[in-house]
Design a protein around this motif. Structure first.
Motif: not given
Length: 362
Positions: A21, A91, A119
């Motif tokens: 990410l 997410l 997340a």
């Protein structure tokens, strides 16, 4: 062209993460985000790039959707999110229960905490090392862009002497540098230009101020251009309207000759398989011994640094304690200098490409 799938493979291969990410937490974009997208325009503040094996997903705003779709490489899905709630939901669906890699060199701690809370990944690991390894050796396409950035800044530097005049300030000359970079198709400066007149040239990172140019004075220009994300970094030292009979001018030329030779000596030792400390040591040894040691200890910084998307990029540096080896395709600066407080300094810098048997100036 950029092979994004190959970049994904290189980064994922060096990481234990199943997803990576990258989040741009501000207008100053993460250089790894630029590396993994190839985007050359757009701000993408708050956008999230999720990288997985063979594919990327970009979560961005409606504001940036159009420009993302125009630039997106193959193997990227662009999703425009309409709200913070939707960003959190997406997410979570992409990262929940996964081992997630982040760029620990860039991501703020507050964003890291938010990712954990929103997340709910299984765990979060730092994958900055994987990016560093992938980016340290430049692809042929990257070298093309860097050569263009170098061509631009060298053209700018060749034009600068026509702006030298009595009374011009360092700030005013810096403005000419930045204007010409754009004039010659650069995307802007890769760092704020260093312009130093006279004794200010003894300070390697002197920032331009109101100092005015006088005759028989050193003019040191250290500047770089950006072109499609890639940087250049070149330094030239001049003497404005030299009085060739003066002791001052003779001393400047003495120093200039030593620095010029030191750069050449270092260049001859830059090649694949050589530790980064070796070229620095050779340049420093020459400078310290020249003219019976007159300038011993006056070379006060590392010989060079990696260059790429960032002007001080990832990879092997040319410094006295650098144990890592140079590899073909790395790009480094070769920039010896001599600095005499109260008098001035000389630095000569060029960007060089490492090959198996030698280094080539760009």
């Amino acid at each position: 062209m950029i092979d994004i799938r190959n970049r994904i493979s290189k980064v994922m291969r060096g990481s234990a993460a199943s997803r990576i990410l990258l989040i741009n937490s501000g207008t100053n974009q993460d250089s790894n985000f630029l590396y993994m997208t190839g985007f050359t325009s757009g701000v993408f503040e708050g956008s999230a790039l999720i990288i997985e094996k063979g594919y990327e997903t970009l979560l961005t705003s409606k504001l940036e959707e159009g420009i993302a779709l125009e630039q997106k490489p193959k193997h990227m899905d662009v999703i425009a999110v309409k709200s913070r709630e939707e960003m959190r939901s997406r997410l979570s669906s992409l990262l929940k229960g996964k081992t997630v890699g982040i760029n620990g060199n860039y991501l703020p701690y507050s964003t890291y905490i938010s990712i954990k809370r929103i997340a709910k990944p299984r765990n979060i690991i730092d994958t900055s090392k994987s990016f560093n390894i992938a980016r340290s050796v430049k692809e042929p396409y990257e070298l093309q862009l860097m050569k263009k950035a170098n061509h631009i800044i060298k053209k700018v530097l060749s034009e600068m002497p026509k702006f030298f005049k009595v009374g011009i300030t360092e700030k005013q000359l810096a403005a000419h540098v930045e204007y010409l970079i754009r004039e010659y198709n650069g995307d802007g400066s890769s760092f704020p230009p260093i312009v130093a007149f006279g004794k200010n040239a003894a300070l390697p990172h002197h920032m331009p101020d109101g100092t005015k140019l006088t005759e028989n004075s050193i003019v040191l220009l250290d500047c770089g251009a950006k072109f499609e994300n890639y940087s250049s970094d070149v330094t030239r030292t001049y003497v404005f309207r030299p009085d060739k009979k003066s002791e001052k001018y003779k001393r400047i030329m003495e120093i200039y000759g030593i620095v010029e030779n030191a750069q050449r000596i270092a260049l001859d030792s830059i090649r694949s398989g050589v530790q980064g400390s070796v070229p620095h040591a050779k340049a420093e040894e020459y400078i310290d011994s020249a003219y019976d040691g007159r300038y011993e200890g006056k070379f006060i910084h590392s010989l060079g640094h990696p260059i790429g998307i960032d002007v001080h990029d990832v990879g092997t540096s040319l410094s006295i304690n650098e144990e890592r080896e140079l590899k073909p395709g790395m790009v480094v600066s070769d920039e010896p200098g001599i600095y005499v407080r109260g008098f001035g300094g000389v630095r000569i810098e060029d960007d060089v490409i490492v090959t198996a048997n030698e280094a080539k100036m760009m």
